[in-house]
Enzyme design. Structure first.
Site, PDB file in Angstrom:
ATOM      1  N   HIS A 242       0.862  -1.192   0.000  1.00  0.00           N
ATOM      2  CA  HIS A 242       0.000   0.000   0.000  1.00  0.00           C
ATOM      3  C   HIS A 242       0.896   1.239   0.000  1.00  0.00           C
ATOM      4  CE1 HIS A 242      -2.745   2.975   1.879  1.00  0.00           C
ATOM      5  NE2 HIS A 242      -3.739   2.206   1.484  1.00  0.00           N
TER       6      HIS A 242
ATOM      7  N   ASP B 241       3.076  -4.416   8.163  1.00  0.00           N
ATOM      8  CA  ASP B 241       1.868  -3.628   7.965  1.00  0.00           C
ATOM      9  C   ASP B 241       0.696  -4.591   8.199  1.00  0.00           C
ATOM     10  OD1 ASP B 241      -0.422  -2.453   7.023  1.00  0.00           O
ATOM     11  OD2 ASP B 241       0.445  -1.734   5.145  1.00  0.00           O
TER      12      ASP B 241
ATOM     13  N   GLN C  87      -4.499  -5.048   7.087  1.00  0.00           N
ATOM     14  CA  GLN C  87      -5.511  -5.998   6.582  1.00  0.00           C
ATOM     15  C   GLN C  87      -5.441  -7.349   7.281  1.00  0.00           C
ATOM     16  OE1 GLN C  87      -7.895  -5.057   4.703  1.00  0.00           O
ATOM     17  NE2 GLN C  87      -7.117  -3.180   3.759  1.00  0.00           N
TER      18      GLN C  87
ATOM     19  N   LYS D 104     -10.612  -0.460  10.612  1.00  0.00           N
ATOM     20  CA  LYS D 104     -10.838  -1.657   9.784  1.00  0.00           C
ATOM     21  C   LYS D 104     -11.212  -2.861  10.643  1.00  0.00           C
ATOM     22  CE  LYS D 104      -7.374  -0.256   6.355  1.00  0.00           C
ATOM     23  NZ  LYS D 104      -8.128   0.288   5.223  1.00  0.00           N
TER      24      LYS D 104
END
Ligand code: 7TS
Length: 409
Positions: free
Chosen positions: A121, A198, A201, A224
């Site tokens: 990302h 990261d 997600q 999220k």
């Protein structure tokens, strides 16, 4: 808890959009919020609201206890050794920028290497580009295999003794692939580099144990994972955080301020300048309680089944291109696609008319889009409240989209 019981706890899902029941398939962008989280934030403002770590009045103490209680929930959620290793930030982007501006600027020199992948990302690309510009370090990319996965051989070939930082997403927001970050961390450490993960997600969807992964930093966002927007986490190993300088200065983060010099509070507060995101952190604590009640393993299994179902059903739509591995075992709960020559914004617009929310665009991953040879794609992403019925409706919508544009062209 069955999925229909879970759905009922998300008030926003019970509505019509454009005359159809809402089918929300954009949780990778942001998840919906359960009533427990909404009510916790509401209760905080109605009953406790006060600034933290100041004064001694009762509400101030309650707010501080709730805020620090949320930190302990995060610590447990990721199995950090200490709450000193859990810093509240605005989200993944801020967390990664903090590592770049604080750790990387101080530790990297010309010729040192930062290693990332083609699927990152923008939040895990641009901060490192900036570090490279400031320090003279070189930014290198681990290539992707044909199906969009990473091979450990390629990791070994890219990471060298000159590598100081390896930073990789645990789950791709476009390809849905789950990266072997534990094994990558091992390779990073063998070469004397630190490992940044990261987790934007992954944290919402699977159990994360920072001690087992042996990552040095982990970044993720509350919004999220059922929590409010504006709150996120930077986990860092204590011995690294202790040596790092804050990147923001002001109230809350100081010990003593003299006319020309100041000293910092101990961890984690030296990295939390100014009034922190109190309601957000408390909301994140409530979201973690909610996710734990359902169980991260159950959530992962549910999404995995949905992904397998979606891959199978979507593959049957004429003209469909699905990006990333077609093997569901390699994937988390999202499917990125294009249909024939229909622009993904048109796909998303036709689906929206049916009440179906998907994301279209480059998904903040332009280098990956270039690798995929697509200027944009559409993406359906699933969470614990989605059902096979949602996917059936998506597939019906996609068939309609295809038919509509076949008539036009
Ligand atoms: N890293 C990954 C892997 C992401 O998917 C995102 C957001 C971020 C970092 C940035 O998170 P933030 O909370 O700081 O903004 N991804 C997406 C997406 O896929 N669609 O909208 C936002």
């Amino acid at each position: 808890m069955n999925v229909l019981d879970i759905r009922r706890q998300f008030p926003i899902l019970d509505q019509e959009v454009n005359g159809n029941p809402l089918v929300y398939l954009d949780s990778s962008a942001t998840s919906q919020k359960p009533i427990q989280v909404i009510e916790t934030v509401e209760r905080y403002y109605k009953e406790i609201n006060s600034n933290v770590h100041r004064g001694v009045h009762t509400l101030g103490t309650r707010a501080t206890d709730a805020y620090e209680g949320a930190r302990e929930k995060v610590r447990k959620f990721i199995n950090a050794k200490s709450t000193q290793e859990v810093i509240f930030t605005r989200g993944t982007t801020t967390s990664l920028n903090t590592v770049a501006a604080s750790y990387a600027d101080a530790n990297l020199n010309a010729g040192d290497e930062i290693v990332i992948t083609y699927m990152e990302h923008h939040s895990n690309i641009i901060p490192w580009q900036q570090v490279a510009k400031r320090t003279g370090a070189v930014l290198k990319y681990i290539p992707l295999q044909e199906d969009g996965t990473i091979s450990l051989e390629d990791v070994k070939a890219t990471v060298t003794p000159n590598t100081r930082i390896v930073s990789v997403m645990q789950v791709s927001n476009v390809l849905g692939v789950i990266n072997p970050v534990k094994e990558i961390a091992k390779i990073a450490h063998e070469n004397g580099a630190i490992m940044v993960v990261d987790g934007a997600q992954s944290a919402p969807h699977m159990k994360i144990d920072v001690q087992d992964l042996d990552c040095d930093f982990l970044a993720f966002s509350g919004h999220k994972m059922c929590a409010p927007t504006g709150i996120g986490v930077l986990y860092g190993k204590k011995h690294l955080l202790e040596k790092m300088e804050p990147i923001e200065f002001g109230g809350e983060m100081i010990d003593f301020v003299h006319l020309q010099e100041s000293t910092w509070k101990e961890l984690p507060w030296k990295f939390e300048a100014g009034t922190p995101i109190i309601a957000g952190a408390i909301g994140l604590g409530a979201a973690i309680d909610f996710l734990n009640e359902i169980g991260l393993d159950n959530i992962a299994e549910h999404e995995h089944k949905l992904a397998a179902y979606a891959l199978e059903k979507m593959s049957s739509v004429p003209g469909m291109t699905i990006y990333g591995p077609l093997d569901a075992a390699k994937r988390a709960g999202l499917v990125t696609f294009n249909i024939s020559d229909v622009h993904p914004h048109d796909v998303a617009t036709v689906l929206d008319a049916e009440g179906i929310a998907v994301r279209a665009g480059h998904h903040c991953a332009q280098p990956l889009m270039k690798w995929l040879r697509a200027s944009a794609t559409a993406r359906a992403s699933f969470y614990l409240y989605n059902t096979e019925d949602d996917i059936d409706k998506l597939v019906e919508g996609l068939v309609k989209t295809k038919e509509y544009f076949s008539d036009v062209f």
